[in-house]
Design a protein around this motif. Structure first.
Motif, PDB file in Angstrom:
ATOM      1  N   ALA A  43      -6.915  -4.784   2.748  1.00  0.00           N
ATOM      2  CA  ALA A  43      -6.608  -5.950   1.913  1.00  0.00           C
ATOM      3  C   ALA A  43      -7.810  -6.841   1.659  1.00  0.00           C
ATOM      4  CB  ALA A  43      -5.495  -6.768   2.572  1.00  0.00           C
ATOM      5  N   ALA A  44      -8.972  -6.433   2.122  1.00  0.00           N
ATOM      6  CA  ALA A  44     -10.153  -7.286   2.003  1.00  0.00           C
ATOM      7  C   ALA A  44     -10.958  -7.029   0.737  1.00  0.00           C
ATOM      8  CB  ALA A  44     -11.049  -7.090   3.227  1.00  0.00           C
ATOM      9  N   PHE A  45     -10.549  -6.057  -0.064  1.00  0.00           N
ATOM     10  CA  PHE A  45     -11.358  -5.649  -1.209  1.00  0.00           C
ATOM     11  C   PHE A  45     -10.603  -5.818  -2.527  1.00  0.00           C
ATOM     12  CE2 PHE A  45     -12.576  -3.144   2.494  1.00  0.00           C
ATOM     13  CZ  PHE A  45     -13.944  -3.395   2.552  1.00  0.00           C
ATOM     14  N   GLY A  46     -11.378  -5.885  -3.614  1.00  0.00           N
ATOM     15  CA  GLY A  46     -10.819  -5.845  -4.958  1.00  0.00           C
ATOM     16  C   GLY A  46      -9.838  -6.960  -5.265  1.00  0.00           C
ATOM     17  N   VAL A  47      -8.788  -6.607  -6.003  1.00  0.00           N
ATOM     18  CA  VAL A  47      -7.791  -7.579  -6.449  1.00  0.00           C
ATOM     19  C   VAL A  47      -7.124  -8.257  -5.263  1.00  0.00           C
ATOM     20  CG1 VAL A  47      -5.572  -7.820  -7.611  1.00  0.00           C
ATOM     21  CG2 VAL A  47      -7.365  -6.430  -8.657  1.00  0.00           C
ATOM     22  N   VAL A  48      -6.771  -7.479  -4.237  1.00  0.00           N
ATOM     23  CA  VAL A  48      -6.090  -8.049  -3.078  1.00  0.00           C
ATOM     24  C   VAL A  48      -7.007  -9.007  -2.326  1.00  0.00           C
ATOM     25  CG1 VAL A  48      -4.787  -7.531  -0.991  1.00  0.00           C
ATOM     26  CG2 VAL A  48      -4.743  -5.930  -2.903  1.00  0.00           C
ATOM     27  N   GLY A  49      -8.271  -8.630  -2.183  1.00  0.00           N
ATOM     28  CA  GLY A  49      -9.222  -9.510  -1.533  1.00  0.00           C
ATOM     29  C   GLY A  49      -9.396 -10.818  -2.281  1.00  0.00           C
ATOM     30  N   ARG A  50      -9.463 -10.727  -3.616  1.00  0.00           N
ATOM     31  CA  ARG A  50      -9.601 -11.952  -4.417  1.00  0.00           C
ATOM     32  C   ARG A  50      -8.345 -12.814  -4.320  1.00  0.00           C
ATOM     33  NH1 ARG A  50     -12.070  -8.255  -7.929  1.00  0.00           N
ATOM     34  NH2 ARG A  50     -10.213  -8.103  -9.247  1.00  0.00           N
ATOM     35  N   ALA A  51      -7.168 -12.165  -4.241  1.00  0.00           N
ATOM     36  CA  ALA A  51      -5.928 -12.926  -4.085  1.00  0.00           C
ATOM     37  C   ALA A  51      -5.953 -13.720  -2.789  1.00  0.00           C
ATOM     38  CB  ALA A  51      -4.732 -11.981  -4.123  1.00  0.00           C
ATOM     39  N   GLU A  78      -8.726 -14.734  -1.220  1.00  0.00           N
ATOM     40  CA  GLU A  78      -9.738 -15.785  -1.364  1.00  0.00           C
ATOM     41  C   GLU A  78      -9.211 -16.965  -2.173  1.00  0.00           C
ATOM     42  OE1 GLU A  78     -12.940 -13.762  -3.190  1.00  0.00           O
ATOM     43  OE2 GLU A  78     -13.520 -12.627  -1.387  1.00  0.00           O
ATOM     44  N   ARG A  79      -8.327 -16.699  -3.110  1.00  0.00           N
ATOM     45  CA  ARG A  79      -7.766 -17.755  -3.955  1.00  0.00           C
ATOM     46  C   ARG A  79      -6.544 -18.431  -3.343  1.00  0.00           C
ATOM     47  NH1 ARG A  79      -8.025 -14.076  -9.509  1.00  0.00           N
ATOM     48  NH2 ARG A  79     -10.312 -14.058  -9.685  1.00  0.00           N
ATOM     49  N   GLY A  80      -6.178 -18.001  -2.148  1.00  0.00           N
ATOM     50  CA  GLY A  80      -5.040 -18.600  -1.482  1.00  0.00           C
ATOM     51  C   GLY A  80      -3.703 -18.137  -2.010  1.00  0.00           C
ATOM     52  N   LEU A  81      -3.682 -17.025  -2.737  1.00  0.00           N
ATOM     53  CA  LEU A  81      -2.438 -16.512  -3.305  1.00  0.00           C
ATOM     54  C   LEU A  81      -1.706 -15.607  -2.326  1.00  0.00           C
ATOM     55  CD1 LEU A  81      -3.847 -15.567  -6.833  1.00  0.00           C
ATOM     56  CD2 LEU A  81      -2.729 -17.694  -6.138  1.00  0.00           C
ATOM     57  N   LEU A  82      -2.422 -15.103  -1.334  1.00  0.00           N
ATOM     58  CA  LEU A  82      -1.841 -14.189  -0.360  1.00  0.00           C
ATOM     59  C   LEU A  82      -2.462 -14.450   1.002  1.00  0.00           C
ATOM     60  CD1 LEU A  82      -0.115 -11.514   0.111  1.00  0.00           C
ATOM     61  CD2 LEU A  82      -2.309 -10.320  -0.099  1.00  0.00           C
ATOM     62  N   SER A  83      -1.603 -14.530   2.018  1.00  0.00           N
ATOM     63  CA  SER A  83      -2.067 -14.675   3.397  1.00  0.00           C
ATOM     64  C   SER A  83      -1.489 -13.522   4.208  1.00  0.00           C
ATOM     65  CB  SER A  83      -1.595 -16.006   3.995  1.00  0.00           C
ATOM     66  OG  SER A  83      -2.138 -17.095   3.266  1.00  0.00           O
ATOM     67  N   LEU A  84      -2.353 -12.861   4.968  1.00  0.00           N
ATOM     68  CA  LEU A  84      -1.946 -11.704   5.764  1.00  0.00           C
ATOM     69  C   LEU A  84      -2.244 -11.980   7.231  1.00  0.00           C
ATOM     70  CD1 LEU A  84      -0.921  -8.740   5.670  1.00  0.00           C
ATOM     71  CD2 LEU A  84      -3.311  -8.031   5.480  1.00  0.00           C
ATOM     72  N   TYR A  85      -1.210 -11.822   8.067  1.00  0.00           N
ATOM     73  CA  TYR A  85      -1.354 -12.080   9.493  1.00  0.00           C
ATOM     74  C   TYR A  85      -0.883 -10.855  10.277  1.00  0.00           C
ATOM     75  CZ  TYR A  85      -1.776 -16.956   8.030  1.00  0.00           C
ATOM     76  OH  TYR A  85      -2.174 -18.120   7.419  1.00  0.00           O
ATOM     77  N   GLY A  86      -1.654 -10.484  11.303  1.00  0.00           N
ATOM     78  CA  GLY A  86      -1.320  -9.324  12.107  1.00  0.00           C
ATOM     79  C   GLY A  86      -0.773  -9.698  13.473  1.00  0.00           C
ATOM     80  N   TRP A  87       0.214  -8.935  13.929  1.00  0.00           N
ATOM     81  CA  TRP A  87       0.834  -9.142  15.243  1.00  0.00           C
ATOM     82  C   TRP A  87       0.921  -7.789  15.942  1.00  0.00           C
ATOM     83  CZ3 TRP A  87       2.137 -14.254  16.234  1.00  0.00           C
ATOM     84  CH2 TRP A  87       2.154 -15.093  15.113  1.00  0.00           C
ATOM     85  N   ASN A  88       0.229  -7.663  17.056  1.00  0.00           N
ATOM     86  CA  ASN A  88       0.205  -6.410  17.790  1.00  0.00           C
ATOM     87  C   ASN A  88       1.253  -6.444  18.898  1.00  0.00           C
ATOM     88  OD1 ASN A  88      -0.417  -4.114  19.332  1.00  0.00           O
ATOM     89  ND2 ASN A  88      -2.593  -4.287  18.860  1.00  0.00           N
ATOM     90  N   PRO A  89       2.258  -5.565  18.836  1.00  0.00           N
ATOM     91  CA  PRO A  89       3.296  -5.585  19.879  1.00  0.00           C
ATOM     92  C   PRO A  89       2.757  -5.323  21.277  1.00  0.00           C
ATOM     93  CG  PRO A  89       3.482  -3.629  18.487  1.00  0.00           C
ATOM     94  CD  PRO A  89       2.506  -4.544  17.820  1.00  0.00           C
ATOM     95  N   ARG A  90       1.589  -4.703  21.396  1.00  0.00           N
ATOM     96  CA  ARG A  90       1.017  -4.470  22.727  1.00  0.00           C
ATOM     97  C   ARG A  90       0.689  -5.791  23.412  1.00  0.00           C
ATOM     98  NH1 ARG A  90      -0.369   0.339  24.437  1.00  0.00           N
ATOM     99  NH2 ARG A  90      -0.644   1.193  22.330  1.00  0.00           N
ATOM    100  N   ASP A  91       0.415  -6.828  22.609  1.00  0.00           N
ATOM    101  CA  ASP A  91       0.136  -8.144  23.189  1.00  0.00           C
ATOM    102  C   ASP A  91       1.372  -8.741  23.842  1.00  0.00           C
ATOM    103  OD1 ASP A  91      -2.458  -7.965  22.247  1.00  0.00           O
ATOM    104  OD2 ASP A  91      -2.011  -9.050  20.385  1.00  0.00           O
ATOM    105  N   TYR A  92       2.539  -8.222  23.540  1.00  0.00           N
ATOM    106  CA  TYR A  92       3.795  -8.752  24.078  1.00  0.00           C
ATOM    107  C   TYR A  92       4.433  -7.788  25.077  1.00  0.00           C
ATOM    108  CZ  TYR A  92       3.127 -11.851  20.143  1.00  0.00           C
ATOM    109  OH  TYR A  92       2.600 -12.757  19.259  1.00  0.00           O
ATOM    110  N   ALA A  93       3.729  -6.714  25.410  1.00  0.00           N
ATOM    111  CA  ALA A  93       4.244  -5.730  26.358  1.00  0.00           C
ATOM    112  C   ALA A  93       3.953  -6.178  27.792  1.00  0.00           C
ATOM    113  CB  ALA A  93       3.621  -4.368  26.087  1.00  0.00           C
TER     114      ALA A  93
END
Length: 274
Positions: free
Chosen positions: A17-25, A27-42
């Protein structure tokens, strides 16, 4: 739009998601992506997230508790309601209509399975819907999630340099896109169709509509079966078929038959519902 990703490899989708159209989205604040690793809750020294399935058989199944904790943490991170979507070959097939629906949500939580899948009880309790990107099996749901992130990001208002780009995409009106050409006009691989250089925007729109209809007829006739074609569309498609039958278009649809006539009143600006 906010997308939360439940995955053992959230950085994989983040990189996509860091490149091209998605990356620009992003950067423009149109899309926010957050990751959650279930191993952190194991729990435990090894932070196990999987176990052998009851009933025997190969492979491992992802455990309920680490996944549920990750989902709940993602929900709590933002007050906006979030639809939980599990990337699964058992899910409904992803198409452009579903992409448009998803793009209208304020939030989504994408759940990516691994191994033999996820404990069914977690799916029943926490998942709102299951989505598949095709009739094949991947090593995990991350690639499928990346597809959804890309598809919905480009539909966010302001993500594309020209909003018409999304409107003219394949499947947006239930049909495949028309062929496109750029410089040079003459090339050893062929010439640009003359209608595209005519300056007559009505004829160009009609030609593009005809090419879209013809290409869909040749490559994805199942889409035509579902489309509500107008009389003008059928006239354009009949002309396309007739020229191919007569052999005037060369081989297949590669030569892009120029069947549009200035005397033809059919309009190429109408949209066919998918």
């Amino acid at each position: 739009m906010r997308i939360d990703l439940i995955s053992l490899f959230p950085e994989f989708v983040a990189q996509c998601a860091a490149f091209g159209v998605v990356g620009r989205a992003g950067e423009r604040g149109l899309l926010s992506l957050y990751g959650w690793n279930p191993r952190d809750y194991a729990e435990g020294n090894y932070r196990r997230v999987d176990e052998r399935p009851f009933g025997g058989g190969p492979g491992m199944v992802m455990l309920i508790e680490p996944l549920r904790a990750a989902i709940r943490a993602a929900r709590a991170a933002d007050p906006a309601p979030a639809r939980v979507i599990y990337m699964s070959p058992q899910g409904a097939r992803l198409d452009q209509a579903k992409v448009r629906e998803l793009a209208g949500h304020e939030r989504m939580i994408l759940l990516c399975g691994r191994y033999e899948g996820v404990d069914e009880r977690l799916i029943q309790a926490e998942v709102d819907e299951e989505i598949s990107i095709g009739d094949y099996v991947l090593s995990g749901g991350e690639l499928a999630a990346a597809v959804i992130v890309d598809a919905v990001a480009r539909l966010q208002e302001g993500a594309l340099g020209d909003a018409e780009s999304a409107v003219q995409d394949s499947f947006e009106d239930g049909l495949l896109d028309c062929p496109h050409y750029t410089r040079p006009v003459e090339h050893e691989l062929g010439s640009v169709p003359a209608v595209l250089m005519s300056g007559n925007h009505a004829h160009i729109a009609k030609w593009r509509r005809q090419q879209s209809l013809g290409r869909t007829w040749q490559r994805r006739p199942d889409l035509l079966d579902e489309a509500a074609l107008s009389k003008a569309d059928r006239k354009l498609l009949d002309a396309y078929r007739a020229e191919l039958t007569a052999g005037q278009a060369g081989q297949g649809d590669q030569a892009a038959p120029e069947t549009v006539s200035s005397a033809d009143p059919a309009s190429g600006s109408g949209k066919t519902p998918g």
